[in-house]
Design a protein around this motif. Sequence first.
Motif, PDB file in Angstrom:
ATOM      1  N   ALA A 159      -3.560 -48.673 -50.014  1.00 38.62           N
ATOM      2  CA  ALA A 159      -3.333 -47.376 -50.853  1.00 38.62           C
ATOM      3  C   ALA A 159      -2.420 -46.514 -49.935  1.00 38.62           C
ATOM      4  O   ALA A 159      -1.623 -45.718 -50.734  1.00 38.62           O
ATOM      5  N   HIS A 160      -2.422 -46.526 -48.757  1.00 38.11           N
ATOM      6  CA  HIS A 160      -1.320 -45.751 -47.869  1.00 38.11           C
ATOM      7  C   HIS A 160       0.053 -46.198 -48.190  1.00 38.11           C
ATOM      8  O   HIS A 160       1.059 -45.315 -48.173  1.00 38.11           O
ATOM      9  N   ALA A 161       0.156 -47.605 -48.036  1.00 37.71           N
ATOM     10  CA  ALA A 161       1.458 -48.071 -48.395  1.00 37.71           C
ATOM     11  C   ALA A 161       2.058 -47.951 -49.604  1.00 37.71           C
ATOM     12  O   ALA A 161       3.201 -47.494 -49.955  1.00 37.71           O
ATOM     13  N   HIS A 164       3.222 -44.289 -49.810  1.00 33.30           N
ATOM     14  CA  HIS A 164       4.570 -44.182 -49.347  1.00 33.30           C
ATOM     15  C   HIS A 164       5.848 -44.924 -50.365  1.00 33.30           C
ATOM     16  O   HIS A 164       6.717 -44.247 -50.483  1.00 33.30           O
ATOM     17  N   ALA A 165       5.466 -45.932 -50.802  1.00 34.28           N
ATOM     18  CA  ALA A 165       6.325 -46.465 -51.687  1.00 34.28           C
ATOM     19  C   ALA A 165       6.581 -45.725 -52.930  1.00 34.28           C
ATOM     20  O   ALA A 165       7.996 -45.660 -53.398  1.00 34.28           O
ATOM     21  N   ARG A 166       5.848 -45.112 -53.414  1.00 32.36           N
ATOM     22  CA  ARG A 166       5.962 -44.186 -54.556  1.00 32.36           C
ATOM     23  C   ARG A 166       6.603 -42.846 -54.078  1.00 32.36           C
ATOM     24  O   ARG A 166       7.648 -42.351 -55.027  1.00 32.36           O
ATOM     25  N   ALA A 171       9.711 -46.031 -55.603  1.00 34.35           N
ATOM     26  CA  ALA A 171       9.323 -47.260 -56.277  1.00 34.35           C
ATOM     27  C   ALA A 171       8.684 -46.980 -57.560  1.00 34.35           C
ATOM     28  O   ALA A 171       7.783 -46.148 -57.760  1.00 34.35           O
ATOM     29  N   ASP A 172       9.085 -48.005 -58.552  1.00 38.10           N
ATOM     30  CA  ASP A 172       8.437 -48.030 -59.753  1.00 38.10           C
ATOM     31  C   ASP A 172       7.375 -49.058 -59.864  1.00 38.10           C
ATOM     32  O   ASP A 172       6.232 -48.855 -60.348  1.00 38.10           O
ATOM     33  N   MET A 173       7.391 -50.137 -59.094  1.00 39.82           N
ATOM     34  CA  MET A 173       6.600 -51.107 -59.159  1.00 39.82           C
ATOM     35  C   MET A 173       6.480 -51.936 -57.682  1.00 39.82           C
ATOM     36  O   MET A 173       7.212 -51.907 -56.914  1.00 39.82           O
TER      37      MET A 173
END
Length: 222
Positions: A159-161, A164-166, A171-173
């Motif tokens: 969930a943490h990663a 960060h991606a979002r 990032a979309d996906m």
Amino acid sequence: MESSIQIRLHPFNSPESYKLVKDLESDLAAFYPDWEQLSQPNYVGNPRPATPDASAISATSQRPATEEKEITPFSDLIPSKTSSTTSDEPGLLFFITFDNSRPVGCVALRQLTPHASQPDYVPHTLPPQLSSDKTYVEVKRMFIAHSHRGRRLSKTLLAHAEKHAREELKADMVVLEVGLRQKAAVALYRSLGYKERAMYGEYVGMEVEAGGDSICMEKSLR
């Protein structure tokens, strides 16, 4: 999260990162005892033929590499134009879960599409099976040490990663590949909202229909 547990973005060429990935590879060897045979150039057979479940449990999306073929535990994640690994390698993020000062888990994010915050990053060619109008990150090297399993750390770490991606990478996906032998990993991803999708990139041909036992999964971050 337990007060002693912290998740940090960490250099992936560090001793802590290397040890976690080597521990992960040892875990994977229990799932894939036939990997040496599968790696032989003249071997003709399934990429991941089904075998009875192994006792080890890890949540990961990467098969083990042999010592002879492996340059570093992260060699497959680094853009091909890069000849060395640095602590701030563009396009590769490595998160470690620490219990006090002890590293007990990890996950890597590999960017599959470029982002304006990293203008020097040249990503791997986006696989044609992924939509060109979306931005993607790939989950790799998901692992929790045996001593810390059963404490929901894998869900917290992932969930943490994803956050960060979002939020940072926009990032979309998020996508990943996982072997069906790793039932705990598959169950983890499904519980977090990952859905099975068509195989992409280097994983095409490893699906059950082609004689393998691997699946690819995805989750929308929007």
